[in-house]
Enzyme design. Structure first.
Site, mmCIF file in Angstrom:
data_model
loop_
_atom_site.group_PDB
_atom_site.id
_atom_site.type_symbol
_atom_site.label_atom_id
_atom_site.label_comp_id
_atom_site.label_asym_id
_atom_site.label_seq_id
_atom_site.Cartn_x
_atom_site.Cartn_y
_atom_site.Cartn_z
ATOM 1 N N CYS B 248 -0.241 -3.880 -7.683
ATOM 2 C CA CYS B 248 0.676 -4.656 -6.846
ATOM 3 C C CYS B 248 -0.029 -5.939 -6.446
ATOM 4 C CB CYS B 248 1.140 -3.841 -5.645
ATOM 5 S SG CYS B 248 -0.171 -3.246 -4.594
ATOM 6 N N ARG B 253 0.730 -0.962 -2.198
ATOM 7 C CA ARG B 253 2.018 -0.464 -2.657
ATOM 8 C C ARG B 253 1.856 0.380 -3.920
ATOM 9 N NH1 ARG B 253 5.193 -6.071 -2.821
ATOM 10 N NH2 ARG B 253 3.063 -6.853 -3.001
#
Lengths: 146, 300
Positions: B248, B253
């Site tokens: 990410c 994430r």
């Protein structure tokens, strides 16, 4: 080189943080977060507030007013779920209250780095407050009565 | 294992049901011997505003990242941290947090780098606990310190570095879990994170775009196995046995996606590239693709 003295309120906030242990600094930041004043009525329906920001960690909204006397007023809002952001905003709202345009623009850009928060909340997060101060000054520039 | 598993029917469908507990299960097990609950949030102060009773806080910035190097803490520091939180090597750790367990998954992934065996996520995280009106407290527990062994971090199995990604380009699937705007290169950062930027926007050639939060249902719980299969296998084209690398912006994430692929769908070789876009998008002469298409891997 001249060293400009910090405005009184900002200096007091800084002294207050630096007098505390790291953990207590977090508590003080939380107190600021809890005391961020509500937005005045005239901003509560502002369209910006309803703009959905996908993936935004802590949407903070700043509203700057410059009065005829050149005095700056800052209003801010951020969600309850973002207490750090609220705390940063509350420090600026309280610390800049009653200052003139020139005084606000003279606040050192690195003021957030001088509160002793880097270790308590991490330097990266402190940069969030630096960005907030930058945005505030930018709005002051735009709204000043030339 | 010191604390029993949650045998909820939803979890039984997943590859590793022992990695999740429900809010009901946690409410019934709070205070159990051998269980430590950990809150890990985006916001460093959120825990202080109220947390699940008995929960301790572990912060991703100040506790899990090295203060100087761009790296995670050492085995010594990790042992000290967990010991102070009352976590032993055989403690059952349940982690929960805000934003669909985004940071909780990151913490769990880092626990995995240190080989902590029994670490689970609270399905639905902080949001679901609160939505159900369950108890919160501002009392901060003061656990008795525990001896946690110094274990060397193993970066070889679930962590990928830039060189690993370069070497695997065109040979195995990549999943880009950022927002569509970051993937296409319309922006280098996500709104609200102006300080975590990269010099060039776009994505790594061949990477499939699957924004991380698609794995979460509106109530912040994980989607069912069937729904997850449709997203990651159906749409993104992953096949059983694939070695996958997820990335990410700074690896948080993609920890969430790593958890989904590894523990819910059962992929055995999934790595999280934590350098992610803040490294790739600022590195010299690595290939970048702009636009919505995956793009071709340049010939070597």
């Amino acid at each position: 080189m001249t060293i400009t003295a910090l405005p009184t309120a900002l200096q007091e906030i800084k002294d207050e943080f630096l007098a505390l242990e790291l953990r207590e600094r977090l508590q003080l930041l939380l107190e600021f977060a809890n005391e961020l004043p509500e937005l005045p009525e005239r901003y509560r329906d502002h369209p910006d507030l309803f703009e959905r920001v996908v993936e935004c960690q802590s949407p903070v909204y700043l509203f700057v007013e410059v009065g005829d006397d050149d005095v700056v007023q800052l209003f801010a809002t951020a969600p309850r779920e973002s207490p750090t952001t609220r705390g940063f905003a509350a420090i600026l709202v309280e610390g800049l209250a009653g200052l003139t345009v020139d005084e606000v623009l003279a606040v050192p850009d690195d003021f957030p780095q001088t509160l002793g928060l880097a270790e308590a909340v991490s330097p990266l997060r402190v940069r969030g407050m630096t960005a907030m101060l930058g945005r505030t000054k930018h709005q002051v520039q735009l709204k000043r009565h030339s | 294992m010191t604390v029993g598993f949650d045998d909820a029917a939803k979890f039984a469908e997943y590859a590793h049901p022992e990695r999740l507990v429900s809010t009901e299960w946690l409410a019934a097990h709070l205070g159990d011997e051998g269980l430590v609950v950990v809150e890990s949030d985006e916001d460093v102060l959120l825990y202080e505003t109220g947390h699940i009773p008995t929960a301790v806080k572990i912060d991703w910035h100040t506790d899990l990242n090295d203060p100087v190097l761009r790296d995670f803490v050492s085995g010594e520091r990790f042992a000290q941290l967990l010991g102070e939180k009352g976590i032993g090597r055989d403690t059952t750790v349940v982690i929960y947090g805000d934003k669909n367990n985004w940071w909780a998954a990151y913490a769990l992934w880092i626990f995995t780098l240190f080989g902590h065996e029994d670490v689970r996520l609270l399905d639905g995280g902080r949001d679901k606990w609160i939505a159900e009106g369950r108890e919160l407290t501002t009392d901060v527990p003061t656990p008795a310190a525990v001896e946690y062994p110094v274990v060397a971090r193993d970066d070889s199995k679930v962590r990928a570095f830039k060189e690993d990604v370069l070497a695997r380009l065109g040979k195995g699937p990549l999943i880009d879990v950022r927002s569509p705007e970051e993937y296409s290169g319309e922006r280098t950062e996500i709104p609200g994170y102006p300080t975590e930027s990269a010099l060039r926007p776009g994505h790594i050639p061949s990477a499939a775009s699957v924004p991380w939060a698609r794995a979460a249902a509106p109530d912040a719980t994980f989607r069912t196995r069937e729904e997850l299969e449709a997203i990651y296998k159906g749409e993104a084209g992953l096949a059983d046995g694939d070695d996958v690398i997820a990335y990410c912006r700074i690896g948080e994430r993609s920890s969430h996606t790593w958890f989904v692929l590894t523990h819910l769908l059962g992929f055995e070789n999934v790595r999280n590239y934590d350098g992610s876009w803040t490294e790739w998008g600022s590195a010299v002469r690595v290939p970048i693709v702009k636009g919505a298409d995956r793009g071709e891997v340049p010939a070597a």
